[in-house]
Design an enzyme around this catalytic site. Structure first.
Site, PDB file in Angstrom:
ATOM      1  N   GLN A 275       2.756  10.161   0.929  1.00  0.00           N
ATOM      2  CA  GLN A 275       4.093   9.567   1.073  1.00  0.00           C
ATOM      3  C   GLN A 275       5.016   9.922  -0.084  1.00  0.00           C
ATOM      4  OE1 GLN A 275       2.311   5.454   2.063  1.00  0.00           O
ATOM      5  NE2 GLN A 275       4.293   5.433   3.085  1.00  0.00           N
TER       6      GLN A 275
ATOM      7  N   HIS B 203      -2.330   7.807   6.844  1.00  0.00           N
ATOM      8  CA  HIS B 203      -1.399   8.683   6.111  1.00  0.00           C
ATOM      9  C   HIS B 203      -2.111   9.931   5.589  1.00  0.00           C
ATOM     10  CE1 HIS B 203       2.402   6.564   6.056  1.00  0.00           C
ATOM     11  NE2 HIS B 203       1.849   5.445   5.629  1.00  0.00           N
TER      12      HIS B 203
ATOM     13  N   CYS C  83       6.104   0.168   7.182  1.00  0.00           N
ATOM     14  CA  CYS C  83       5.681   1.311   6.366  1.00  0.00           C
ATOM     15  C   CYS C  83       6.810   1.687   5.410  1.00  0.00           C
ATOM     16  CB  CYS C  83       5.353   2.495   7.273  1.00  0.00           C
ATOM     17  SG  CYS C  83       4.840   3.978   6.390  1.00  0.00           S
ATOM     18  N   LEU C  84       6.464   1.967   4.160  1.00  0.00           N
ATOM     19  CA  LEU C  84       7.499   2.329   3.186  1.00  0.00           C
ATOM     20  C   LEU C  84       8.207   3.641   3.560  1.00  0.00           C
ATOM     21  CD1 LEU C  84       5.791   1.391  -0.221  1.00  0.00           C
ATOM     22  CD2 LEU C  84       7.502   0.098   1.067  1.00  0.00           C
TER      23      LEU C  84
ATOM     24  N   GLY D 217       0.834  -1.198   0.000  1.00  0.00           N
ATOM     25  CA  GLY D 217       0.000   0.000   0.000  1.00  0.00           C
ATOM     26  C   GLY D 217       0.866   1.243   0.000  1.00  0.00           C
TER      27      GLY D 217
ATOM     28  N   HIS E  95      -4.197   1.689   7.875  1.00  0.00           N
ATOM     29  CA  HIS E  95      -2.836   2.234   7.892  1.00  0.00           C
ATOM     30  C   HIS E  95      -2.696   3.347   6.845  1.00  0.00           C
ATOM     31  CE1 HIS E  95       1.737   1.660   7.968  1.00  0.00           C
ATOM     32  NE2 HIS E  95       1.539   2.366   6.872  1.00  0.00           N
ATOM     33  N   GLU E  96      -3.172   3.069   5.625  1.00  0.00           N
ATOM     34  CA  GLU E  96      -3.042   4.053   4.543  1.00  0.00           C
ATOM     35  C   GLU E  96      -3.949   5.259   4.768  1.00  0.00           C
ATOM     36  OE1 GLU E  96      -0.526   3.646   2.743  1.00  0.00           O
ATOM     37  OE2 GLU E  96      -0.215   1.538   3.188  1.00  0.00           O
TER      38      GLU E  96
HETATM   39 NI    NI Z   1       2.759   3.550   5.633  1.00  0.00          NI
END
Ligand code: NI
Length: 188
Positions: free
Chosen positions: A51, A148, A101-102, A46, A144-145
């Site tokens: 981000q 963001h 998380c990226l 995701g 989670h997304e």
């Molecule tokens: Ni994340």
């Protein structure tokens, strides 16, 4: 399609609230494609627009590339979809999952979120849709997304002590990356 740079926390841009997309224009579809390409390149399931520094309520997701229990993983792209202007219509129960998380590379911690969710969103084709998920990677990933989009990261669900330790490691990582970047430039 084009790869975008994924911001690494701490970065003030990751703490900002994103804005509604509304109509799905060609520009938005391009952003959808860039997000998906960037997500796959980074081996993520995701990725939210903030981000990559774009403050729109837009998320790229493909959780089916990770195998669910008793199932074979699907190829990248088969489970791909986008959530534009998502709203949780149902959020109940609890589910704990070890998240990463990226924007926080190589850090994984347990986070407890809602177990059963129904999310309503606009897809890349501009149609309003719904998905239901209960205590799976999908239910975790959607929440989670969506965090963001509110300028929130999974570390905000942890204790201040844990968050501070991760912040220090991320600052070190960013310093290292910056030094490598400069080194490469000099080597040329
Ligand atoms: Ni994340």
């Amino acid at each position: 399609m084009a790869l975008r740079e994924i911001l690494v926390w701490p970065d003030p841009r990751l703490k900002q609230k994103a804005k509604p997309v509304g109509e799905v224009t060609a520009e938005i579809r391009k952003l959808c494609d860039d997000l998906a390409e960037t997500m796959y390149e980074a081996n993520g399931v995701g990725l939210a627009a903030p981000q990559v520094g774009v403050l729109f309520n837009l998320i790229s997701m493909d959780v089916e590339q990770k195998a669910a229990e008793g199932e074979a993983p699907k190829k990248k792209g088969e489970g791909l979809f986008w959530l534009i202007d998502p709203v949780l219509k149902v959020a109940e129960g609890e589910f704990t999952y070890t998240e990463g998380c990226l924007s926080i590379p190589d850090e994984y911690e347990e986070v407890t979120r809602f177990g059963h969710i129904v999310v309503e969103y606009t897809d890349r084709d501009g149609k309003r849709k719904q998905r239901e998920a209960a205590s799976t990677l999908l239910s975790v990933c959607v929440q989670h997304e969506m965090d963001h989009l509110q300028g929130k990261l999974f570390v905000d669900h942890l204790s201040a002590l844990k968050r501070e330790l991760i912040r220090r490691r991320m600052k070190k990582l960013k310093t290292q990356r910056e030094a490598e970047r400069k080194g490469e430039a000099t080597a040329l």
